[in-house]
Design a protein around this motif. Structure first.
Motif, PDB file in Angstrom:
ATOM      1  N   GLY A 273       0.798  -1.049  -0.088  1.00  0.00           N
ATOM      2  CA  GLY A 273       0.000   0.086   0.010  1.00  0.00           C
ATOM      3  C   GLY A 273       0.731   1.360   0.063  1.00  0.00           C
ATOM      4  O   GLY A 273       2.078   1.332  -0.226  1.00  0.00           O
TER       5      GLY A 273
ATOM      6  N   THR B 289       1.262   6.573   4.565  1.00  0.00           N
ATOM      7  CA  THR B 289       0.418   7.729   5.266  1.00  0.00           C
ATOM      8  C   THR B 289       1.032   8.538   6.243  1.00  0.00           C
ATOM      9  O   THR B 289       0.812   9.804   6.407  1.00  0.00           O
ATOM     10  CB  THR B 289      -1.070   7.371   5.557  1.00  0.00           C
TER      11      THR B 289
ATOM     12  N   LYS C 126       2.903   4.315   8.864  1.00  0.00           N
ATOM     13  CA  LYS C 126       1.808   3.495   8.787  1.00  0.00           C
ATOM     14  C   LYS C 126       1.425   3.275   7.244  1.00  0.00           C
ATOM     15  O   LYS C 126       1.782   3.818   6.425  1.00  0.00           O
ATOM     16  CB  LYS C 126       0.547   4.429   9.195  1.00  0.00           C
TER      17      LYS C 126
ATOM     18  N   ASP D   3      -1.509   2.109   4.268  1.00  0.00           N
ATOM     19  CA  ASP D   3      -3.012   2.090   3.791  1.00  0.00           C
ATOM     20  C   ASP D   3      -3.058   1.287   2.757  1.00  0.00           C
ATOM     21  O   ASP D   3      -2.385   1.411   1.690  1.00  0.00           O
ATOM     22  CB  ASP D   3      -3.441   3.517   3.468  1.00  0.00           C
ATOM     23  N   ASP D   4      -3.424   0.016   2.779  1.00  0.00           N
ATOM     24  CA  ASP D   4      -3.665  -0.962   1.775  1.00  0.00           C
ATOM     25  C   ASP D   4      -4.966  -0.548   1.134  1.00  0.00           C
ATOM     26  O   ASP D   4      -5.403  -1.635   0.184  1.00  0.00           O
ATOM     27  CB  ASP D   4      -3.512  -2.421   2.277  1.00  0.00           C
TER      28      ASP D   4
ATOM     29  N   THR E  91      -7.918  -1.008   2.542  1.00  0.00           N
ATOM     30  CA  THR E  91      -8.975  -1.392   3.264  1.00  0.00           C
ATOM     31  C   THR E  91      -8.925  -1.062   4.657  1.00  0.00           C
ATOM     32  O   THR E  91      -9.672  -0.903   5.685  1.00  0.00           O
ATOM     33  CB  THR E  91      -9.101  -2.922   3.446  1.00  0.00           C
ATOM     34  N   GLY E  92      -7.829  -0.265   5.041  1.00  0.00           N
ATOM     35  CA  GLY E  92      -7.309   0.462   6.247  1.00  0.00           C
ATOM     36  C   GLY E  92      -5.931   0.544   6.397  1.00  0.00           C
ATOM     37  O   GLY E  92      -5.355   0.039   5.591  1.00  0.00           O
ATOM     38  N   GLU E  93      -5.542   1.011   7.638  1.00  0.00           N
ATOM     39  CA  GLU E  93      -4.311   1.249   7.980  1.00  0.00           C
ATOM     40  C   GLU E  93      -3.386   0.199   9.047  1.00  0.00           C
ATOM     41  O   GLU E  93      -4.348  -0.224   9.741  1.00  0.00           O
ATOM     42  CB  GLU E  93      -3.935   2.707   8.387  1.00  0.00           C
TER      43      GLU E  93
ATOM     44  N   THR F 267      -0.059  -0.357  11.340  1.00  0.00           N
ATOM     45  CA  THR F 267       1.161   0.186  11.756  1.00  0.00           C
ATOM     46  C   THR F 267       2.266  -0.655  11.696  1.00  0.00           C
ATOM     47  O   THR F 267       2.272  -1.950  12.121  1.00  0.00           O
ATOM     48  CB  THR F 267       1.201   0.778  13.241  1.00  0.00           C
TER      49      THR F 267
END
Length: 77
Positions: A5, A8, A22, A24-25, A27-29, A31
């Motif tokens: 991803g 961010t 972080k 982001d793929d 679908t969400g992030e 860590t």
């Protein structure tokens, strides 16, 4: 586990051997915790392989879930 991803955010502290960023793929992030000197910059596309880990378990629940980086590939356009 691996995740691909866009980075961010990324941060680290002088004299501390860990760095965080972080990813982001879509679908969400997630860590990522790294001990590498190479820190991906915000906006870079990456593929990270690592192991899911937690900071602690409190009351039977994992706290601070993250991906402990084992390898990092930065995609070049």
């Amino acid at each position: 586990m691996s995740v691909s991803g866009v980075v961010t955010s990324s941060w680290g502290l002088p004299m501390v051997p860990f760095r965080w960023y972080k990813v982001d793929d879509g679908t969400g992030e997630v860590t990522v915790v790294s001990q590498s000197v190479r820190m991906p910059a915000r906006g870079e596309r990456v593929r990270v392989k690592g192991r899911v880990d937690d900071v602690a378990v409190l009351g039977g629940r994992a706290v601070g879930l993250h991906l402990k980086e084992e390898s990092l590939y930065v995609k070049r356009d």
